[in-house]
Design a protein around this motif. Structure first.
Motif, short mmCIF file in Angstrom:
data_model
loop_
_atom_site.label_atom_id
_atom_site.label_comp_id
_atom_site.label_asym_id
_atom_site.label_seq_id
_atom_site.Cartn_x
_atom_site.Cartn_y
_atom_site.Cartn_z
N LYS A 128 24.18 17.56 64.39
CA LYS A 128 25.56 17.44 63.88
C LYS A 128 26.52 17.01 65.00
O LYS A 128 27.43 16.20 64.77
N VAL A 129 26.31 17.58 66.18
CA VAL A 129 27.16 17.18 67.32
C VAL A 129 26.96 15.70 67.62
O VAL A 129 27.93 14.94 67.81
N MET A 130 25.70 15.26 67.62
CA MET A 130 25.42 13.86 67.89
C MET A 130 25.98 12.98 66.79
O MET A 130 26.52 11.88 67.05
N SER A 131 25.89 13.42 65.57
CA SER A 131 26.44 12.65 64.45
C SER A 131 27.95 12.51 64.61
O SER A 131 28.53 11.43 64.40
N GLY A 132 28.60 13.61 65.00
CA GLY A 132 30.04 13.54 65.21
C GLY A 132 30.41 12.61 66.34
O GLY A 132 31.39 11.85 66.26
N THR A 133 29.58 12.66 67.39
CA THR A 133 29.84 11.77 68.53
C THR A 133 29.71 10.31 68.12
O THR A 133 30.54 9.46 68.46
N LEU A 134 28.65 10.01 67.38
CA LEU A 134 28.46 8.62 66.92
C LEU A 134 29.59 8.19 65.99
O LEU A 134 30.03 7.04 66.02
N THR A 135 30.03 9.12 65.16
CA THR A 135 31.14 8.79 64.25
C THR A 135 32.40 8.47 65.06
O THR A 135 33.14 7.51 64.77
N SER A 136 32.64 9.26 66.10
CA SER A 136 33.81 9.02 66.97
C SER A 136 33.68 7.67 67.67
O SER A 136 34.66 6.90 67.77
N ILE A 137 32.46 7.38 68.16
CA ILE A 137 32.26 6.10 68.85
C ILE A 137 32.49 4.95 67.89
O ILE A 137 33.14 3.93 68.21
N ALA A 138 31.97 5.07 66.68
CA ALA A 138 32.16 3.99 65.69
C ALA A 138 33.63 3.78 65.39
O ALA A 138 34.11 2.64 65.27
N SER A 139 34.37 4.91 65.31
CA SER A 139 35.80 4.80 65.02
C SER A 139 36.52 4.13 66.18
O SER A 139 37.39 3.26 65.99
N GLU A 140 36.14 4.54 67.41
CA GLU A 140 36.78 3.97 68.59
C GLU A 140 36.45 2.47 68.72
O GLU A 140 37.30 1.65 69.07
N VAL A 141 35.17 2.14 68.44
CA VAL A 141 34.78 0.73 68.53
C VAL A 141 35.55 -0.09 67.52
O VAL A 141 36.05 -1.20 67.80
N SER A 142 35.65 0.48 66.31
CA SER A 142 36.37 -0.24 65.25
C SER A 142 37.83 -0.46 65.66
O SER A 142 38.40 -1.54 65.48
N THR A 143 38.48 0.57 66.25
CA THR A 143 39.88 0.45 66.68
C THR A 143 39.99 -0.55 67.83
O THR A 143 40.93 -1.35 67.90
#
Length: 600
Positions: free
Chosen positions: A430-445
């Motif tokens: 779950k922590v890794m999933s959250g991290t990947l989600t954050s990275i995806a959001s940051e990359v998108s921004t």
């Protein structure tokens, strides 16, 4: 002194010849006066052929005269003879008249030819396994067998057969080898062996004597018949009944123990059923997890490869970076994050199923009794009279239950580690999933305001992510290997649990049958002391004829019969003596010579 000895016979002879008026008054029987007697004894003598056929019967009667005078006795005699004195015993029909003095009076009566003994006696001779006539057997050497059969003679009064005990005996030389007597006793009697048999009242018997004989001869079989009086000491019965009571108490304890064991086995069976249900759930969950491990590892590898490719692409000249390709990265990272979240949720479900199954497993195994059966208890159970197949099934189930309990104890620590490991792995995913989600959001921004500096930072971040993801992927592979190993190992354990559940069902059925058996055994033995006393009393009453009231053998008209005994003898089997020349007859002796011979 010598002269006195010579005068003694003469004096006695004179006494015999004295006139009757000089005879002492006590010896005189008052003519025509009736006498009285207190009791009468009969001894019945019978001679049989060597094969047991009846030859002759005569009876010696003993009358205890209490008052001198005429005594009447009865019997179907063909002739009578005075055995007491020289007075005449007269007979008319079946009435015997005696003029007796006080005291014991003896006379012999020879029975009519149609008189029967109360027993039929048959003697069969076998030589080397073949039947042979007794006359042909005399003098032969080889294996000899004599078969003696006794049975009731329906032509005679059965009162004697029903109340009299037969003592059968015969003497055989010590030179005979391999002597055997079925149901008989062999004893030393000087230079001979005495064989003795006992036939109880009312019983018909077949007796056997075997030997290896040398020039076979024997003096015949002697049979004594008398009322059965068994001197049974009943003082020991109390001790015997105490022992029987102890046995009955032990059977009661055994029955109670089997009942407790049946209850314990029922609990074990119920726990095993719960264990099987939980084990099915856990086995299905761990199998599903093991089945999905390959897909998880494959997806993770693809993500790792994609991150490595992206990182390599960004490490080149930033001016040549295809921003359009980067726009696909957030979606891929988001998809990966969703997959990790799904895996984490699946691990939580697996954890919950595992905890439930494990609790059922632990509860069922803890319900298995920890007490072990001793060899003495197992031996007692096998000798209790219960069905051997049921006992074997019970012991097999007991051993299987103990094996499961021991196996569980040895692997319990490993089972205890599974639940926390599942939670930790799920949290990590779950922590890794959250991290990947954050990275995806940051990359998108970041892609919206893309410049060279942003690309440089993105390059560094992806390089770090690609590097760290390798460690995560290695850990994920270790985790899936552990899941696969656990699933494979648990399959064997699950098969054992299923087999245990089926076995405990059979054990409970067997225990119920065993308990029914011990319950029936207890019911049959709880009154064992009283039953034993009753059986002993019945045995005594059946064979002890001490209360038998004697009856006359020779006539039902005779009263005051004190005792009647039978002495029966078969003819001997002897070689015929060779004829010798007939000696000259001696000169017949006169009265005085015969009289003097009595005192020589």
């Amino acid at each position: 002194m010598m002269r006195k000895k010579q005068l003694l016979p003469v004096a006695l002879a004179c006494t015999i010849l004295l006139p009757s008026f000089l005879t002492p008054p006590a010896l005189v029987v008052a003519e025509g006066k009736d006498g009285t007697f207190t009791s009468k004894d009969e001894v019945v003598y019978a001679t049989l052929t060597a094969n047991g056929d009846l030859n002759e019967i005569y009876v010696v009667n003993t009358i205890d005269v209490s008052r001198a005078g005429r005594i009447l006795d009865y019997g179907n005699y063909r002739s009578v003879k005075n055995l007491t004195d020289l007075s005449e015993v007269t007979q008319e029909g079946n009435v015997v008249q005696i003029d007796a003095s006080e005291g014991k009076f003896y006379y012999q009566g020879n029975m009519d030819a149609d008189t029967e003994l109360p027993w039929d006696v048959k003697v069969t001779y076998l030589f080397d396994g073949k039947e042979i006539e007794s006359s042909e057997l005399a003098g032969k050497s080889g294996h000899v067998e004599m078969i003696i059969e006794t049975s009731a003679n329906e032509k005679s009064d059965t009162v004697f057969f029903e109340n009299y005990l037969l003592q059968i005996s015969l003497l055989l030389p010590n030179t005979y080898q391999n002597l055997e007597a079925t149901n008989g006793i062999i004893a030393n009697a000087g230079e001979d062996k005495q064989i003795m048999f006992t036939v109880m009242p009312g019983e018909e018997e077949t007796l056997s004597v075997e030997m290896d004989a040398l020039e076979f001869e024997f003096d015949g079989i002697q049979i004594a018949a008398l009322p059965s009086t068994l001197p049974i000491d009943t003082s020991e019965i109390d001790g015997m009944t105490d022992d029987m009571a102890s046995l009955s108490d032990a059977i009661s304890e055994l029955n109670n123990g089997v009942a407790d064991l049946e209850d314990g086995m029922s609990l074990l069976s119920n726990g095993a059923a719960d264990l099987r249900k939980g084990s099915v759930q856990y086995h299905n969950g761990i199998s599903q997890a093991a089945g999905g491990s390959a897909a998880i590892v494959g997806g993770s590898k693809e993500i790792g490869d994609a991150l490595q490719a992206i990182s390599a692409s960004l490490s080149s000249d930033s001016s040549q970076v295809d921003v359009t390709s980067l726009s696909e990265l957030p979606a891929a990272l988001t998809e990966l994050a969703a997959g990790l979240t799904g895996t984490a949720d699946g691990l939580i479900t697996l954890h919950d199923n595992y905890v439930g199954a494990y609790e059922s497993l632990a509860g069922a195994i803890d319900s298995i009794p920890a007490d072990t059966l001793t060899e003495e208890q197992i031996t007692a159970l096998r000798s209790s009279g219960a069905d051997a197949a049921v006992v074997d099934q019970l012991l097999a189930g007991y051993n299987a239950a103990q094996t499961v309990k021991d196996t569980y104890t040895s692997v319990k620590a490993a089972f205890d580690e599974v639940s926390p490991s599942l939670l930790e792995t799920s949290e990590g995913l779950k922590v890794m999933s959250g991290t990947l989600t954050s990275i995806a959001s940051e990359v998108s921004t970041s892609l919206e305001d893309m410049d060279v500096n942003s690309i440089s930072e993105l390059q560094k971040g992806l390089a770090t992510l690609a590097s760290n993801y390798g460690a995560f992927h290695a850990g994920l592979m270790d985790y899936t290997k552990g899941i696969n190993t656990l699933s494979s190992s648990y399959a064997s354990l699950h098969s054992g649990i299923v087999e245990l559940t089926g076995g405990t069902d059979g054990i409970v059925a067997g225990m119920t049958e065993l308990h029914d058996g011990t319950e029936e055994l207890y019911k049959e033995t709880k009154d064992l002391p009283e039953q034993m006393v009753e059986e002993i009393n019945q045995l005594i009453s059946e064979y002890d004829k001490s209360d038998f009231e004697p009856v006359s053998f020779v006539s039902t008209q005779n009263g005051k019969v004190h005792s009647v005994q039978f002495i029966i003898k078969t003819a001997s089997v002897q070689l015929e003596e060779p004829e010798t020349k007939q000696a000259k007859p001696e000169k017949e002796k006169g009265f005085w010579e015969l009289l003097m011979d009595l005192f020589r």
